[in-house]
Each structure stands twice: as structure tokens, then as C-alpha cells.
Design a protein around this motif. Structure first.
Motif, short mmCIF file in Angstrom:
data_model
loop_
_atom_site.label_atom_id
_atom_site.label_comp_id
_atom_site.label_asym_id
_atom_site.label_seq_id
_atom_site.Cartn_x
_atom_site.Cartn_y
_atom_site.Cartn_z
N LEU A 118 1.67 -11.00 5.06
CA LEU A 118 1.15 -11.12 3.70
C LEU A 118 2.24 -11.62 2.75
CD1 LEU A 118 -0.90 -10.74 1.44
CD2 LEU A 118 -0.30 -8.29 1.41
N ILE A 119 3.41 -11.03 2.83
CA ILE A 119 4.51 -11.45 1.95
C ILE A 119 4.92 -12.88 2.26
CG2 ILE A 119 6.92 -11.00 1.33
CD1 ILE A 119 6.35 -8.02 1.86
N ARG A 120 4.96 -13.23 3.54
CA ARG A 120 5.29 -14.61 3.93
C ARG A 120 4.27 -15.60 3.36
NH1 ARG A 120 5.27 -13.96 8.96
NH2 ARG A 120 7.53 -13.81 9.32
N SER A 121 3.01 -15.24 3.40
CA SER A 121 1.97 -16.11 2.88
C SER A 121 2.08 -16.28 1.37
CB SER A 121 0.59 -15.55 3.26
OG SER A 121 -0.43 -16.37 2.77
N ARG A 173 -7.40 -11.28 -0.82
CA ARG A 173 -6.11 -11.90 -0.49
C ARG A 173 -5.19 -10.92 0.21
NH1 ARG A 173 -3.02 -14.08 1.41
NH2 ARG A 173 -1.42 -15.58 0.81
N THR A 174 -5.24 -9.65 -0.18
CA THR A 174 -4.35 -8.65 0.38
C THR A 174 -4.97 -7.85 1.53
OG1 THR A 174 -5.06 -7.13 -1.38
CG2 THR A 174 -3.01 -8.36 -1.74
N GLN A 208 -11.68 -11.74 -10.39
CA GLN A 208 -10.25 -11.74 -10.13
C GLN A 208 -9.86 -10.57 -9.23
OE1 GLN A 208 -7.86 -11.17 -13.63
NE2 GLN A 208 -6.04 -12.09 -12.72
N VAL A 209 -10.46 -9.40 -9.49
CA VAL A 209 -10.18 -8.23 -8.67
C VAL A 209 -10.61 -8.48 -7.23
CG1 VAL A 209 -10.82 -5.82 -8.26
CG2 VAL A 209 -10.33 -6.61 -10.58
N ASP A 210 -11.81 -9.03 -7.04
CA ASP A 210 -12.32 -9.31 -5.70
C ASP A 210 -11.43 -10.29 -4.96
OD1 ASP A 210 -14.45 -7.62 -6.17
OD2 ASP A 210 -15.84 -9.23 -6.67
N GLU A 257 -0.13 -1.99 -3.87
CA GLU A 257 0.91 -2.24 -4.88
C GLU A 257 1.10 -3.74 -5.09
OE1 GLU A 257 4.06 -0.15 -3.06
OE2 GLU A 257 3.30 1.83 -3.61
N LEU A 258 1.02 -4.52 -4.01
CA LEU A 258 1.11 -5.98 -4.14
C LEU A 258 -0.10 -6.53 -4.88
CD1 LEU A 258 2.51 -7.03 -0.64
CD2 LEU A 258 3.65 -7.33 -2.86
N ALA A 259 -1.28 -5.97 -4.59
CA ALA A 259 -2.49 -6.42 -5.28
C ALA A 259 -2.40 -6.17 -6.78
CB ALA A 259 -3.72 -5.71 -4.70
N VAL A 260 -1.90 -5.00 -7.16
CA VAL A 260 -1.71 -4.67 -8.58
C VAL A 260 -0.73 -5.65 -9.22
CG1 VAL A 260 -0.74 -2.94 -10.12
CG2 VAL A 260 -2.33 -2.24 -8.32
N LEU A 261 0.28 -6.02 -8.48
CA LEU A 261 1.27 -6.97 -8.98
C LEU A 261 0.66 -8.37 -9.12
CD1 LEU A 261 4.32 -7.37 -9.66
CD2 LEU A 261 4.66 -7.93 -7.26
N LEU A 262 -0.08 -8.80 -8.09
CA LEU A 262 -0.59 -10.17 -8.04
C LEU A 262 -1.64 -10.45 -9.10
CD1 LEU A 262 -0.90 -10.61 -4.18
CD2 LEU A 262 0.70 -11.80 -5.69
#
Length: 265
Positions: free
Chosen positions: A204-207, A149-150, A142-144, A172-177
């Protein structure tokens, strides 16, 4: 200007009925020592919608996010997430319901690696003990995936202190996702990011919104970013919701121009 509870384009189903909103605010307010910070805010957010908030400094945008995420208690009104009244719920309880948030100021551990930040978040989301998080190999895939993704896979073992500001925002987005949020609140994700890094972060945010169908609320001062992302724009002014409509309708509204945007727009 249309109603704040207007259904976004594409919402609804084949029977023509409107689905229940992911988030509903009804008359929400926050008063501190007699001072009105947020007053009588009401709106709906539907599945897969991108709602952006604009307004001058002190307009109440971050305060509204604090109310939705539970950092401060609403002194009036109700907040409903997926049909459940969360007005009095704690921050962790809201997170368990799928509400995730980033902040204006980074809250990363400088010496901790990128991968360890995401691994810790994965363990916390799974309800594991913080003391054994380094042994949580079951979360590695999941981490990978989230780092890939980010765009941070190549920076997995780098300490957070070594990241550029744009990379920190991605972390920060990765931690959230990694917690699989149903509703994402992004508070000024472009703050401090260099002009060269803004396009990649915007993409990234758009995706996340368009490709993954995530529901997003975002506060941002970069109008050019918002106009390329948002389904609707909400304008905050002196703690109230001044307008809520499509970006074009908001930009053309004379009241909004007078209060915030200016004649140049």
C-alpha cells in the motif's frame, strides 16, 4: 558519502534545471534545557521522492519528525515547505499547506467506525464544523474512494477496536489520505504489525509513492521494508544526520556500519 542535498534520480526537468524542493531543512536543531536533541540537520526532499530514516533508538528520528510537523519548535535553523518558511507555523497551518503525518502509537477512537474516522477527517480537511460532521454526505464519495484505496471498504462499519493492528495502520493512512497531503510523514507504520500483515501494508505504501507520486518521509526499523521502498536512506545518530544517500551507498558505508548497521550487513 554524497551531499544531503543531492538531487534524487529522475528529479529535474527537460531544461536541465533542478526544481525547488518540496521540503528543505537548513541547520535545524532542537535543544531542551541545555540538552541537544537534534543538531544542525540539513537536507532537501524533492517532489515524488521517498526518503527513509533509520538509526538506533534515541537517535532523534521521531524528534526530527516532530520538528518538521510542528509538534515542537525548532530552536535553530529553518524549515521550508513549498518555498514557504514554516519554522514558526502551527501544526494546523502546516497541515493546511499539505503536510500530513502518522504516529508510532495509534490514536484512533475505539468505538468509532472505520468510515466515521475517515468522514470526520474529510470534514476537518474541508474546514467544516465538527458538530455537523455526521451530516456531511457530500464527503461520502471521497470516504468510499479512500477506503477502497486502502483495502478497508469491507470494514467500513466496523469499530476501530475490532481491527487488526495492520488494519489500524491502514485506517491511519486513510485518515491521512483523505486530506490530500502533499508531503506524508510516516513514523514507524510497521510498529506492532504482524509479520503476515507487513507485505500488504508495504504494498500500500509503495503504491501511494510509485503509483500516485506522493512524497514520503518514513521512519522504520524493518530494513527489508525500507530497502524495497526508499529512494534514499538517511541515518540519524545522536541527533545528527550521519549519512544521506542511496540505500546501497548507505549500507556499504563503513562509518554507518560502525555506528548503527553492524558488520553483518
Amino acid at each position: 558519502m554524497t551531499s544531503a542535498t543531492r538531487t534524487p534520480q529522475g528529479a529535474g526537468n527537460r531544461s536541465g534545471t533542478t526544481p525547488a524542493p518540496v521540503l528543505r531543512l537548513d541547520g535545524v536543531g532542537w535543544t531542551v534545557g541545555g540538552a541537544i536533541i537534534v543538531e544542525d540537520v540539513s537536507f532537501d526532499v524533492h517532489e515524488g521522492e521517498f526518503l527513509a530514516f533509520i538509526g538506533p533508538n534515541g537517535a532523534g528520528k521521531t524528534s526530527l519528525f516532530n520538528l518538521v510537523s510542528g509538534l515542537v519548535p525548532a530552536t535553530r535553523g529553518t524549515i521550508v515547505l513549498d518555498g514557504a518558511d514554516i519554522t514558526a507555523e502551527s501544526v494546523p497551518a502546516r497541515a493546511r499547506r499539505g503536510l500530513g503525518r502518522t504516529f508510532q502509537t495509534s490514536s484512533l477512537w475505539p468505538a468509532m467506525t472505520v468510515a466515521d474516522h475517515v468522514r470526520l477527517a474529510a470534514q476537518a480537511a474541508a474546514g467544516g464544523s465538527y458538530r455537523i460532521w455526521r451530516r456531511a454526505a457530500r464527503h461520502q464519495r471521497q470516504v468510499d474512494e479512500v477506503l477502497e484505496r486502502t483495502g478497508l471498504r469491507q470494514r467500513a462499519e466496523a469499530p476501530a477496536a475490532s481491527l487488526s493492528h495492520g488494519e489500524k495502520r491502514k485506517l491511519e493512512l486513510a485518515v491521512l489520505l483523505v486530506g490530500e497531503p502533499r508531503l506524508m510523514l510516516l513514523d514507524e507504520p510497521m510498529a506492532g504489525v504482524s509479520a503476515e500483515e507487513v507485505p500488504a501494508l508495504t504494498d500500500l505504501i509503495r503504491s501511494l509513492h510509485r503509483d500516485e507520486g506522493r512524497t514520503v518521509l518514513m521512519v522504520e526499523h524493518h530494513m527489508e521494508v525500507l530497502l524495497g521502498l526508499a529512494d534514499r536512506l538517511a541515518v540519524m545518530h545522536h541527533g545528527t544526520l550521519l549519512a544521506l544517500d542511496t540505500p546501497r551507498a548507505v549500507m556499504e558505508d563503513a562509518t554507518v556500519q560502525q555506528a548503527y548497521l553492524g558488520e553483518a550487513l
